[in-house]
Design a protein around this motif. Structure first.
Motif, PDB file in Angstrom:
ATOM      1  N   THR A  10       0.862  -1.175   0.000  1.00 59.72           N
ATOM      2  CA  THR A  10       0.000   0.000   0.000  1.00 59.72           C
ATOM      3  C   THR A  10       0.898   1.223   0.000  1.00 59.72           C
ATOM      4  O   THR A  10       1.670   1.435   0.939  1.00 59.72           O
ATOM      5  CB  THR A  10      -0.926   0.021   1.227  1.00 59.72           C
ATOM      6  N   VAL A  32       3.687   0.376   2.868  1.00 57.06           N
ATOM      7  CA  VAL A  32       3.582  -0.672   3.881  1.00 57.06           C
ATOM      8  C   VAL A  32       3.326  -1.991   3.178  1.00 57.06           C
ATOM      9  O   VAL A  32       2.744  -2.042   2.089  1.00 57.06           O
ATOM     10  CB  VAL A  32       2.476  -0.380   4.913  1.00 57.06           C
ATOM     11  N   PRO A  34       3.414  -6.688   4.058  1.00 51.85           N
ATOM     12  CA  PRO A  34       3.769  -7.751   4.997  1.00 51.85           C
ATOM     13  C   PRO A  34       5.280  -7.783   5.191  1.00 51.85           C
ATOM     14  O   PRO A  34       6.037  -7.265   4.366  1.00 51.85           O
ATOM     15  CB  PRO A  34       3.259  -9.017   4.302  1.00 51.85           C
ATOM     16  N   ASN A  40       3.202 -12.665   3.161  1.00 50.57           N
ATOM     17  CA  ASN A  40       2.237 -12.252   2.151  1.00 50.57           C
ATOM     18  C   ASN A  40       1.499 -13.454   1.573  1.00 50.57           C
ATOM     19  O   ASN A  40       0.282 -13.438   1.413  1.00 50.57           O
ATOM     20  CB  ASN A  40       2.937 -11.489   1.035  1.00 50.57           C
ATOM     21  N   PRO A  45      -0.739  -9.563   7.539  1.00 53.99           N
ATOM     22  CA  PRO A  45      -1.067  -8.132   7.512  1.00 53.99           C
ATOM     23  C   PRO A  45       0.100  -7.299   7.000  1.00 53.99           C
ATOM     24  O   PRO A  45       1.262  -7.716   7.043  1.00 53.99           O
ATOM     25  CB  PRO A  45      -1.356  -7.817   8.979  1.00 53.99           C
ATOM     26  N   GLN A  46      -0.217  -6.112   6.532  1.00 54.49           N
ATOM     27  CA  GLN A  46       0.814  -5.169   6.089  1.00 54.49           C
ATOM     28  C   GLN A  46       1.366  -4.457   7.323  1.00 54.49           C
ATOM     29  O   GLN A  46       1.073  -3.302   7.592  1.00 54.49           O
ATOM     30  CB  GLN A  46       0.218  -4.185   5.089  1.00 54.49           C
ATOM     31  N   ARG A  47       2.222  -5.165   8.046  1.00 53.08           N
ATOM     32  CA  ARG A  47       2.662  -4.678   9.351  1.00 53.08           C
ATOM     33  C   ARG A  47       4.002  -3.966   9.330  1.00 53.08           C
ATOM     34  O   ARG A  47       4.457  -3.468  10.362  1.00 53.08           O
ATOM     35  CB  ARG A  47       2.716  -5.838  10.349  1.00 53.08           C
ATOM     36  N   THR A  73       8.798  -2.602  11.899  1.00 55.39           N
ATOM     37  CA  THR A  73       7.898  -3.749  11.789  1.00 55.39           C
ATOM     38  C   THR A  73       7.085  -3.854  13.066  1.00 55.39           C
ATOM     39  O   THR A  73       7.649  -3.966  14.162  1.00 55.39           O
ATOM     40  CB  THR A  73       8.673  -5.059  11.565  1.00 55.39           C
ATOM     41  N   ASN A  83      -4.093  -4.812  12.655  1.00 52.39           N
ATOM     42  CA  ASN A  83      -4.811  -3.890  11.769  1.00 52.39           C
ATOM     43  C   ASN A  83      -4.004  -3.446  10.565  1.00 52.39           C
ATOM     44  O   ASN A  83      -4.539  -2.798   9.664  1.00 52.39           O
ATOM     45  CB  ASN A  83      -5.238  -2.643  12.549  1.00 52.39           C
ATOM     46  N   GLY A  84      -2.705  -3.767  10.543  1.00 52.51           N
ATOM     47  CA  GLY A  84      -1.837  -3.258   9.496  1.00 52.51           C
ATOM     48  C   GLY A  84      -1.411  -1.832   9.790  1.00 52.51           C
ATOM     49  O   GLY A  84      -1.876  -1.196  10.740  1.00 52.51           O
ATOM     50  N   ASP A 106      -1.903   2.568  13.222  1.00 49.82           N
ATOM     51  CA  ASP A 106      -2.290   1.169  13.439  1.00 49.82           C
ATOM     52  C   ASP A 106      -3.794   1.070  13.687  1.00 49.82           C
ATOM     53  O   ASP A 106      -4.279   0.081  14.211  1.00 49.82           O
ATOM     54  CB  ASP A 106      -1.494   0.542  14.584  1.00 49.82           C
TER      55      ASP A 106
END
Length: 301
Positions: A10, A32, A34, A40, A45-47, A73, A83-84, A106
């Motif tokens: 994203t 952002v 994973p 992925n 999540p896109q953490r 991270t 929540n990413g 977050d």
């Protein structure tokens, strides 16, 4: 291309360094994703927050390269992992001396990190929002920077805990039949004059003079069932006097189209009233007297 190439990214803003420092012309892209291709592939999540850095985009050649650097991270089990770190979107700014500032959400809080070496390394994240906003839904962060260490972060925040997309928490049925018990959203701003220090200090303000929205706020783009009336219309810029200028969407009153779109429901506090986000604008009246305009340029990696 930006790596990791096998993950769902994203993107946030593209930023170009306009300083008079050696870093002038550097191109930066925050995103952002994973934490790995393995995460992925498993639907993780896109953490993780990254910044892609191009130091050769300024050469004018037909092609140029990026080096990607990890900002942070979110640990497994944290809100950022659950929540990413998009919530939408991650944001980036450069100041007049080449320092970089990254912000992200977050969904519960707003986080800030800086780089003093053109994006190669980043400070440990610090919490931007404070007071009663901590732990509520705080999303849509944006950031602007200009003078030495001067940065302003803006975001949308509500008055109750719960994910911004969760109608079961933020849009409960009110006993009086109105939306008076729904989450109430405001525009917040936080300003720092030592943004590239290891522990920047922020002064937080409420930038809106009224509740701008009730209920949920979607961070899922076109997906999900949360409210999208505010869309993604939200920005901040600093003028020549270093004052914050903020534009945002607002739907706290019903739309004039309610007579045709929601017949019989045209009250401002009616949950069924048809609403549309309309643009609002506000700006900071006084320049922060502690801003420093001189200093040393950000160093090379």
């Amino acid at each position: 291309s930006l790596v990791p190439t096998n993950t769902a990214n994203t993107l946030g803003q593209i930023r170009i360094d306009h300083s008079q420092c050696p870093s002038r012309g550097n191109l930066y892209q925050i995103f952002v994703a994973p934490d790995s291709a393995t995460e992925n592939n498993a639907g993780g999540p896109q953490r993780t927050v990254y910044v892609g850095v191009s130091t050769d985009a300024k050469t004018g050649l037909p092609s140029f390269t990026f080096s990607d650097h990890k900002v942070f991270t979110n640990p497994t089990g944290s809100l950022g992992a659950k929540n990413g770190a998009g919530n939408i979107f991650p944001a980036l700014a450069t100041d007049d001396l080449g320092y970089l500032y990254a912000v992200w959400s977050d969904n519960s809080n707003i986080w800030f990190s800086s780089s003093s070496n053109q994006g190669a390394a980043w400070t440990a994240p610090v919490l931007v929002n404070s007071g009663a906003t901590v732990g509520n839904a705080n999303v849509f962060p944006w950031v602007a920077a200009d003078a030495n260490g001067h940065a302003v972060v803006v975001w949308l925040g509500d008055n109750m805990p719960g994910n911004s997309n969760d109608s079961s928490k933020l849009e409960q049925t009110c006993s009086n039949g109105t939306n008076s018990c729904w989450a109430k959203w405001s525009v917040y701003a936080a300003e720092t004059v030592n943004g590239h220090s290891a522990a920047p200090a922020f002064a937080q303000y409420t930038a809106s003079d009224h509740i701008i929205h009730y209920g949920t706020v979607s961070t899922g783009g076109l997906g999900g069932n949360a409210n999208r009336n505010l869309a993604d219309f939200f920005q901040v810029a600093l003028d020549r006097q270093h004052r914050a200028n903020i534009s945002f969407a607002d739907d706290h009153v019903h739309s004039p189209l309610c007579t045709s779109q929601s017949p019989g429901h045209c009250a401002d506090n009616d949950p069924q009233s048809f609403r549309e986000g309309v643009p609002y604008f506000t700006y900071q009246l006084r320049t922060n007297p502690h801003i420093v305009t001189s200093g040393v340029c950000a160093v090379a990696p």
